[in-house]
Design a protein around this motif. Structure first.
Motif, PDB file in Angstrom:
ATOM      1  N   THR A 183       5.736   2.463   5.600  1.00  9.80           N
ATOM      2  CA  THR A 183       4.631   2.079   6.480  1.00  9.80           C
ATOM      3  C   THR A 183       3.575   3.159   6.515  1.00  9.80           C
ATOM      4  N   SER A 184       3.997   4.414   6.692  1.00  3.73           N
ATOM      5  CA  SER A 184       3.007   5.485   6.774  1.00  3.73           C
ATOM      6  C   SER A 184       2.321   5.704   5.437  1.00  3.73           C
ATOM      7  N   ALA A 185       2.995   5.440   4.317  1.00  2.37           N
ATOM      8  CA  ALA A 185       2.380   5.610   3.002  1.00  2.37           C
ATOM      9  C   ALA A 185       1.252   4.611   2.789  1.00  2.37           C
ATOM     10  N   SER A 186       1.318   3.467   3.471  1.00  2.00           N
ATOM     11  CA  SER A 186       0.245   2.481   3.352  1.00  2.00           C
ATOM     12  C   SER A 186      -1.022   2.974   4.045  1.00  2.00           C
TER      13      SER A 186
ATOM     14  N   ALA B 273      -6.786  -1.030   7.208  1.00  4.29           N
ATOM     15  CA  ALA B 273      -6.961   0.276   7.869  1.00  4.29           C
ATOM     16  C   ALA B 273      -8.167   1.016   7.289  1.00  4.29           C
ATOM     17  N   ALA B 274      -8.300   1.015   5.960  1.00  5.50           N
ATOM     18  CA  ALA B 274      -9.435   1.677   5.316  1.00  5.50           C
ATOM     19  C   ALA B 274     -10.741   0.988   5.704  1.00  5.50           C
ATOM     20  N   GLY B 275     -10.728  -0.352   5.726  1.00  3.83           N
ATOM     21  CA  GLY B 275     -11.919  -1.114   6.089  1.00  3.83           C
ATOM     22  C   GLY B 275     -12.377  -0.835   7.509  1.00  3.83           C
ATOM     23  N   LEU B 276     -11.422  -0.773   8.432  1.00  3.75           N
ATOM     24  CA  LEU B 276     -11.762  -0.472   9.828  1.00  3.75           C
ATOM     25  C   LEU B 276     -12.400   0.908   9.957  1.00  3.75           C
TER      26      LEU B 276
ATOM     27  N   SER C  65      -0.200  -3.407   0.741  1.00  5.41           N
ATOM     28  CA  SER C  65      -1.597  -3.452   0.285  1.00  5.41           C
ATOM     29  C   SER C  65      -2.542  -3.950   1.372  1.00  5.41           C
ATOM     30  N   GLY C  66      -2.137  -4.995   2.083  1.00  8.28           N
ATOM     31  CA  GLY C  66      -2.974  -5.559   3.140  1.00  8.28           C
ATOM     32  C   GLY C  66      -3.240  -4.569   4.255  1.00  8.28           C
TER      33      GLY C  66
ATOM     34  N   ALA D  20      -7.156  -5.919  -4.548  1.00 12.07           N
ATOM     35  CA  ALA D  20      -6.718  -6.462  -5.846  1.00 12.07           C
ATOM     36  C   ALA D  20      -6.035  -5.384  -6.685  1.00 12.07           C
ATOM     37  N   VAL D  21      -6.590  -4.189  -6.675  1.00 13.70           N
ATOM     38  CA  VAL D  21      -6.000  -3.084  -7.456  1.00 13.70           C
ATOM     39  C   VAL D  21      -4.649  -2.678  -6.874  1.00 13.70           C
ATOM     40  N   LEU D  22      -4.572  -2.566  -5.539  1.00 17.90           N
ATOM     41  CA  LEU D  22      -3.298  -2.191  -4.912  1.00 17.90           C
ATOM     42  C   LEU D  22      -2.207  -3.213  -5.228  1.00 17.90           C
ATOM     43  N   LYS D  23      -2.602  -4.484  -5.270  1.00 22.33           N
ATOM     44  CA  LYS D  23      -1.640  -5.548  -5.557  1.00 22.33           C
ATOM     45  C   LYS D  23      -1.189  -5.557  -7.022  1.00 22.33           C
TER      46      LYS D  23
END
Length: 194
Positions: A102-105, A45-48, A39-40, A148-151
Motif C-alpha cells: 500500500t505504501s509503495a503505491s 494520489a499523484a493527481g490530487l 496503479s489506481g 496506463a504505464v503503471l498497468k
C-alpha cells in the motif's frame, strides 16, 4: 480559454518531467520487492497532489514565506538533477527499500516519482504562461498515461527492451536539463517563469 497548442505544450513538458517511461525500471524493481503496486491509488494520489498544487501552490508557498522565484530555482535544481541522473545513468533519488504494497503505491510512486518536487515546481511555473484550465487538462492527460504505464510495466519492459528504455530515458533527460536551465534563467535574470 482552451487552447490545443497550450494543452499540447503543457502535456509534453509534464510528460518529460514526470518521466513515467524512464521510471519503468524503478517501478518494476519495486513491484518485485513488494509484489503488487496499486496503479489506481498511485495515479489518484499523484493527481490530487498535482491539482492541489495547481490551485493552492502559491498560497502554500506564501504560508512558508517562499516566493515563486525561490521555489522555481529550487525546482530547477531538482529537475536538473533528475535530468543529469537520466543522462548519466546514476541514481541520486533512491526509493525506500522498506516500502509495503500500500505504501509503495503512494511513496515513492505517487510521491515523489510522479508528483515530485520537479513536477510540482513545473506546474507552478507553467501558471505564468498557460491558463489553469489548459494545465489541468495537461495534468489529466498525463495521469491517464501514468495509469496506463503503471498497468503495463511488464509488457512495456518486454517490448522496449533495455536499450529502448535507455534511449528514452536519455532523450527525456536532455529535455529536462533544457527545461531546468530555462526555468533557472527566467527566475534569476528576468523574474519571469517559463
Amino acid at each position: 480559454m482552451l487552447s490545443l497548442k497550450e494543452i499540447f505544450s503543457v502535456t509534453l513538458i509534464l510528460f518529460s518531467v514526470i518521466d513515467i517511461l524512464g521510471s519503468i525500471p524503478i517501478i518494476i524493481n519495486l513491484r518485485k520487492k513488494v509484489g503488487h503496486i496499486q496503479s489506481g491509488k498511485a495515479t489518484i494520489a499523484a493527481g490530487l497532489l498535482m491539482i492541489l498544487f495547481l490551485f493552492l501552490g502559491q498560497s502554500i508557498l506564501k504560508l512558508f514565506g517562499i516566493g515563486v522565484d525561490d521555489f522555481a530555482i529550487a525546482g530547477a535544481l531538482i529537475i536538473f538533477a533528475l535530468g543529469a541522473e537520466m543522462i548519466l545513468g546514476i541514481e541520486l533519488f533512491k526509493p525506500d527499500p522498506e516500502a509495503s504494497t500500500t505504501s509503495a503505491s503512494i511513496v515513492p510512486i505517487a510521491f515523489p516519482l510522479i508528483a515530485g518536487a520537479g513536477t510540482l515546481t513545473t506546474i507552478l511555473t507553467l501558471k505564468s504562461e498557460y491558463s489553469q484550465a489548459n494545465i489541468a487538462i495537461g495534468i489529466v492527460i498525463n495521469l491517464a498515461v501514468v495509469y496506463a504505464v503503471l498497468k503495463s510495466t511488464n509488457w512495456l519492459e518486454q517490448k522496449l527492451g533495455k536499450t529502448g528504455l535507455d534511449v528514452l530515458r536519455r532523450i527525456f533527460g536532455i529535455i529536462l536539463l533544457s527545461i531546468a536551465i530555462k526555468i533557472f534563467k527566467s527566475a534569476m535574470f528576468s523574474g519571469e517563469m517559463i
